[in-house]
Design a protein around this motif. Structure first.
Motif, PDB file in Angstrom:
ATOM      1  N   VAL A  33       0.841  -1.202   0.000  1.00 23.88           N
ATOM      2  CA  VAL A  33       0.000   0.000   0.000  1.00 23.88           C
ATOM      3  C   VAL A  33       0.877   1.253   0.000  1.00 23.88           C
ATOM      4  CG1 VAL A  33      -1.686   1.304   1.372  1.00 23.88           C
ATOM      5  CG2 VAL A  33      -1.996  -1.137   1.030  1.00 23.88           C
ATOM      6  N   SER A  34       1.972   1.244   0.793  1.00 23.03           N
ATOM      7  CA  SER A  34       2.850   2.436   0.803  1.00 23.03           C
ATOM      8  C   SER A  34       3.514   2.623  -0.543  1.00 23.03           C
ATOM      9  CB  SER A  34       3.950   2.367   1.863  1.00 23.03           C
ATOM     10  OG  SER A  34       3.710   1.455   2.787  1.00 23.03           O
ATOM     11  N   SER A  35       3.845   1.519  -1.214  1.00 25.48           N
ATOM     12  CA  SER A  35       4.468   1.616  -2.527  1.00 25.48           C
ATOM     13  C   SER A  35       3.502   2.267  -3.528  1.00 25.48           C
ATOM     14  CB  SER A  35       4.871   0.213  -2.980  1.00 25.48           C
ATOM     15  OG  SER A  35       5.266   0.222  -4.306  1.00 25.48           O
ATOM     16  N   LEU A  36       2.220   1.863  -3.475  1.00 18.35           N
ATOM     17  CA  LEU A  36       1.223   2.440  -4.379  1.00 18.35           C
ATOM     18  C   LEU A  36       0.998   3.911  -4.073  1.00 18.35           C
ATOM     19  CD1 LEU A  36      -0.897   2.179  -6.605  1.00 18.35           C
ATOM     20  CD2 LEU A  36      -2.501   1.309  -4.908  1.00 18.35           C
ATOM     21  N   SER A  37       0.931   4.215  -2.774  1.00 21.09           N
ATOM     22  CA  SER A  37       0.716   5.605  -2.357  1.00 21.09           C
ATOM     23  C   SER A  37       1.888   6.491  -2.821  1.00 21.09           C
ATOM     24  CB  SER A  37       0.563   5.614  -0.839  1.00 21.09           C
ATOM     25  OG  SER A  37       0.561   6.895  -0.370  1.00 21.09           O
ATOM     26  N   ALA A  38       3.121   5.978  -2.658  1.00 17.20           N
ATOM     27  CA  ALA A  38       4.315   6.737  -3.073  1.00 17.20           C
ATOM     28  C   ALA A  38       4.319   6.930  -4.590  1.00 17.20           C
ATOM     29  CB  ALA A  38       5.578   6.005  -2.634  1.00 17.20           C
ATOM     30  N   ALA A  39       3.915   5.896  -5.327  1.00 10.92           N
ATOM     31  CA  ALA A  39       3.896   5.994  -6.799  1.00 10.92           C
ATOM     32  C   ALA A  39       2.868   7.028  -7.256  1.00 10.92           C
ATOM     33  CB  ALA A  39       3.588   4.627  -7.409  1.00 10.92           C
ATOM     34  N   LYS A  40       1.717   7.077  -6.565  1.00 15.37           N
ATOM     35  CA  LYS A  40       0.687   8.066  -6.919  1.00 15.37           C
ATOM     36  C   LYS A  40       1.177   9.479  -6.631  1.00 15.37           C
ATOM     37  CE  LYS A  40      -3.618   5.456  -6.439  1.00 15.37           C
ATOM     38  NZ  LYS A  40      -4.716   5.126  -5.534  1.00 15.37           N
ATOM     39  N   GLN A  41       1.810   9.661  -5.462  1.00 13.99           N
ATOM     40  CA  GLN A  41       2.352  10.978  -5.075  1.00 13.99           C
ATOM     41  C   GLN A  41       3.389  11.451  -6.096  1.00 13.99           C
ATOM     42  OE1 GLN A  41       1.448  13.003  -2.603  1.00 13.99           O
ATOM     43  NE2 GLN A  41      -0.159  11.574  -1.998  1.00 13.99           N
ATOM     44  N   GLU A  42       4.257  10.515  -6.484  1.00 14.74           N
ATOM     45  CA  GLU A  42       5.329  10.824  -7.434  1.00 14.74           C
ATOM     46  C   GLU A  42       4.720  11.242  -8.783  1.00 14.74           C
ATOM     47  OE1 GLU A  42       8.218   7.615  -7.737  1.00 14.74           O
ATOM     48  OE2 GLU A  42       8.732   8.369  -9.734  1.00 14.74           O
ATOM     49  N   ALA A  43       3.694  10.515  -9.216  1.00 12.18           N
ATOM     50  CA  ALA A  43       3.034  10.822 -10.489  1.00 12.18           C
ATOM     51  C   ALA A  43       2.357  12.198 -10.422  1.00 12.18           C
ATOM     52  CB  ALA A  43       2.025   9.738 -10.828  1.00 12.18           C
ATOM     53  N   LYS A  44       1.720  12.487  -9.278  1.00 13.87           N
ATOM     54  CA  LYS A  44       1.058  13.787  -9.102  1.00 13.87           C
ATOM     55  C   LYS A  44       2.079  14.927  -9.146  1.00 13.87           C
ATOM     56  CE  LYS A  44      -3.110  12.774  -6.519  1.00 13.87           C
ATOM     57  NZ  LYS A  44      -3.661  12.589  -5.192  1.00 13.87           N
ATOM     58  N   ARG A  45       3.202  14.711  -8.442  1.00 11.28           N
ATOM     59  CA  ARG A  45       4.262  15.727  -8.384  1.00 11.28           C
ATOM     60  C   ARG A  45       4.802  16.018  -9.787  1.00 11.28           C
ATOM     61  NH1 ARG A  45       6.804  13.627  -4.286  1.00 11.28           N
ATOM     62  NH2 ARG A  45       8.381  12.565  -5.522  1.00 11.28           N
ATOM     63  N   ARG A  46       4.991  14.954 -10.553  1.00  5.55           N
ATOM     64  CA  ARG A  46       5.499  15.131 -11.928  1.00  5.55           C
ATOM     65  C   ARG A  46       4.506  15.911 -12.784  1.00  5.55           C
ATOM     66  NH1 ARG A  46       9.761  12.006 -13.906  1.00  5.55           N
ATOM     67  NH2 ARG A  46       8.897  12.234 -16.001  1.00  5.55           N
ATOM     68  N   LEU A  47       3.215  15.611 -12.572  1.00  5.81           N
ATOM     69  CA  LEU A  47       2.186  16.309 -13.344  1.00  5.81           C
ATOM     70  C   LEU A  47       2.122  17.791 -12.972  1.00  5.81           C
ATOM     71  CD1 LEU A  47      -0.682  13.676 -13.394  1.00  5.81           C
ATOM     72  CD2 LEU A  47       0.596  14.539 -15.350  1.00  5.81           C
ATOM     73  N   GLU A  48       2.326  18.083 -11.693  1.00  5.12           N
ATOM     74  CA  GLU A  48       2.315  19.485 -11.253  1.00  5.12           C
ATOM     75  C   GLU A  48       3.514  20.249 -11.820  1.00  5.12           C
ATOM     76  OE1 GLU A  48      -0.060  18.503  -7.137  1.00  5.12           O
ATOM     77  OE2 GLU A  48       2.064  19.083  -7.033  1.00  5.12           O
ATOM     78  N   MET A  49       4.649  19.544 -11.905  1.00  3.89           N
ATOM     79  CA  MET A  49       5.863  20.185 -12.431  1.00  3.89           C
ATOM     80  C   MET A  49       5.772  20.367 -13.950  1.00  3.89           C
ATOM     81  SD  MET A  49       8.707  18.254 -10.135  1.00  3.89           S
ATOM     82  CE  MET A  49      10.123  18.749 -11.093  1.00  3.89           C
ATOM     83  N   ASN A  50       5.143  19.397 -14.654  1.00  2.87           N
ATOM     84  CA  ASN A  50       4.998  19.477 -16.116  1.00  2.87           C
ATOM     85  C   ASN A  50       3.522  19.397 -16.492  1.00  2.87           C
ATOM     86  OD1 ASN A  50       7.926  19.098 -16.429  1.00  2.87           O
ATOM     87  ND2 ASN A  50       7.458  17.027 -15.746  1.00  2.87           N
ATOM     88  N   PRO A  51       2.752  20.453 -16.258  1.00  3.41           N
ATOM     89  CA  PRO A  51       1.298  20.358 -16.511  1.00  3.41           C
ATOM     90  C   PRO A  51       0.988  20.229 -18.012  1.00  3.41           C
ATOM     91  CG  PRO A  51       1.892  22.556 -15.745  1.00  3.41           C
ATOM     92  CD  PRO A  51       3.154  21.778 -15.780  1.00  3.41           C
TER      93      PRO A  51
ATOM     94  N   ASN B 236       5.052   8.901 -17.864  1.00  9.26           N
ATOM     95  CA  ASN B 236       4.866   9.933 -18.902  1.00  9.26           C
ATOM     96  C   ASN B 236       3.653   9.668 -19.799  1.00  9.26           C
ATOM     97  OD1 ASN B 236       7.186  11.342 -18.084  1.00  9.26           O
ATOM     98  ND2 ASN B 236       8.474   9.892 -19.217  1.00  9.26           N
ATOM     99  N   ALA B 237       2.911   8.601 -19.510  1.00 18.11           N
ATOM    100  CA  ALA B 237       1.762   8.269 -20.368  1.00 18.11           C
ATOM    101  C   ALA B 237       0.527   9.081 -19.972  1.00 18.11           C
ATOM    102  CB  ALA B 237       1.461   6.777 -20.247  1.00 18.11           C
ATOM    103  N   SER B 238      -0.340   9.320 -20.954  1.00 21.18           N
ATOM    104  CA  SER B 238      -1.512  10.177 -20.704  1.00 21.18           C
ATOM    105  C   SER B 238      -2.512   9.524 -19.733  1.00 21.18           C
ATOM    106  CB  SER B 238      -2.195  10.532 -22.023  1.00 21.18           C
ATOM    107  OG  SER B 238      -2.545   9.351 -22.675  1.00 21.18           O
ATOM    108  N   TRP B 239      -2.598   8.184 -19.750  1.00 18.48           N
ATOM    109  CA  TRP B 239      -3.568   7.525 -18.866  1.00 18.48           C
ATOM    110  C   TRP B 239      -3.231   7.728 -17.395  1.00 18.48           C
ATOM    111  CZ3 TRP B 239      -2.314   3.655 -15.409  1.00 18.48           C
ATOM    112  CH2 TRP B 239      -1.106   2.989 -15.613  1.00 18.48           C
ATOM    113  N   VAL B 240      -1.930   7.924 -17.101  1.00 17.43           N
ATOM    114  CA  VAL B 240      -1.513   8.140 -15.702  1.00 17.43           C
ATOM    115  C   VAL B 240      -2.115   9.443 -15.177  1.00 17.43           C
ATOM    116  CG1 VAL B 240       0.479   8.564 -14.195  1.00 17.43           C
ATOM    117  CG2 VAL B 240       0.576   6.752 -15.915  1.00 17.43           C
ATOM    118  N   ARG B 241      -2.146  10.445 -16.037  1.00 10.67           N
ATOM    119  CA  ARG B 241      -2.740  11.740 -15.677  1.00 10.67           C
ATOM    120  C   ARG B 241      -4.213  11.543 -15.251  1.00 10.67           C
ATOM    121  NH1 ARG B 241      -1.550  17.040 -17.126  1.00 10.67           N
ATOM    122  NH2 ARG B 241       0.182  16.282 -18.369  1.00 10.67           N
ATOM    123  N   GLU B 242      -4.903  10.698 -16.007  1.00 12.21           N
ATOM    124  CA  GLU B 242      -6.328  10.481 -15.704  1.00 12.21           C
ATOM    125  C   GLU B 242      -6.543   9.744 -14.387  1.00 12.21           C
ATOM    126  OE1 GLU B 242      -8.098   8.533 -19.091  1.00 12.21           O
ATOM    127  OE2 GLU B 242      -7.150  10.011 -20.407  1.00 12.21           O
TER     128      GLU B 242
END
Lengths: 51, 245
Positions: A33-51, B236-242
């Motif tokens: 669960v912590s691994s999934l939570s960390a992966a989601k946080q990391e993905a969110k952070r990347r999206l905020e940095m590169n919207p 970097n895939a678009s589905w991750v954003r969703e």
């Protein structure tokens, strides 16, 4: 009740075995669960940095 | 044609991510329920063994984790082979998700086995073929995870770790049949896929239920880990954003 926990003298082996076994079961779940939570946080952070 | 192509969707990371998110809770609920019933059956309903007395009850934790330590490695090697042959990213993600789970199951196998060995053999550890080959399995898991972590390029890491997983699979039958091939202190299998078990049914059903529970549990935690692995790989895939917004 004390007879149940004594397990005919083998309680000192049986209960630690179940404790370790199910302790690891809980640990694997918590780590997953912590691994999934960390992966989601990391993905969110990347999206905020590169919207 | 459609019947032969349905499995193609398992190569799609967003589809697999959604599948894992939908099914993981069901696996989890079934695993917890089955574990509770099996514990009740194994610790309370099953009678003591005529030779090992109550010490035999360690089988209800030791045998499931030991079986899973091998089953998880087999799944990991199979997924690695599929990833290597068909270049499926999802298969490599499955293999990577299996490794830490299998390593912990192997630790549990060795620890619970030691606690069973002491009252039965008089020693926590002996350099017996079954115990030694199980320890080698733990090193194989460590090697696989170490190799993945040590290579920066994900594709190279996938390939190198897949080769190690496939080569290491030779240890799985060695562990399984070590008690038949060599003189071993370790008892042979008490339940068989085909044929009668050496134990009474009142002792066998909680064991079979606990085995089923651990397979469901593996499905549960593997699907959670697989989602994390897919998010990292497909960042970097678009589905991750969703899925994260």
């Amino acid at each position: 009740m004390s007879e149940f926990f004594a397990m005919s003298g083998y309680g000192k082996y049986i209960w630690p075995a179940f404790g370790i076994g199910f302790g690891i079961v809980v640990l694997i779940y918590v780590m997953a669960v912590s691994s999934l939570s960390a992966a989601k946080q990391e993905a969110k952070r990347r999206l905020e940095m590169n919207p | 044609m459609a019947t032969w192509t349905w499995f193609h969707r398992f190569a799609s990371p967003p589809w697999v991510y959604g599948f894992a998110a939908r099914w993981a809770p069901w696996f989890g609920a079934a695993a917890v329920l089955a574990m509770l019933f099996a514990l009740y059956g194994g610790l309370i309903l099953a009678p003591p063994d005529y030779q090992q007395k109550d010490a035999f009850r360690i089988v209800y934790i030791h045998a499931p984790v030991a079986t899973l330590s091998l089953a998880v490695y087999s799944t990991m090697a199979l997924a690695a082979a599929v990833g290597l042959i068909w270049r499926m990213k999802v298969a490599h993600a499955v293999a990577a998700s299996c490794a830490p789970i299998g390593a912990w199951f192997t630790v549990a196998t060795l620890a619970t086995g030691m606690l069973w060995g002491k009252p039965m053999w008089g020693a926590y550890w002996v350099w017996d073929p079954r115990l030694t080959s199980e320890l080698v399995l733990l090193f194989l898991y460590f090697g696989y995870m170490g190799l993945r972590a040590g290579i920066e390029d994900p594709q190279k890491a996938d390939k190198a770790s897949a080769v190690l997983a496939i080569v290491g699979a030779v240890n799985v039958p060695i562990i399984k049949y070590s008690v038949n091939w060599w003189n071993s202190l370790h008892q042979p299998a008490t339940t068989k896929l085909l044929g009668e078990a050496d134990m009474d049914w009142s002792m066998v059903w909680p064991l079979l239920l606990m085995l089923a529970a651990f397979f469901l549990y593996f499905g549960w935690v593997m699907l959670i880990r697989l989602r994390a692995e897919l998010l990292r790989r497909e960042r970097n895939a678009s589905w991750v954003r969703e899925v994260v917004t």
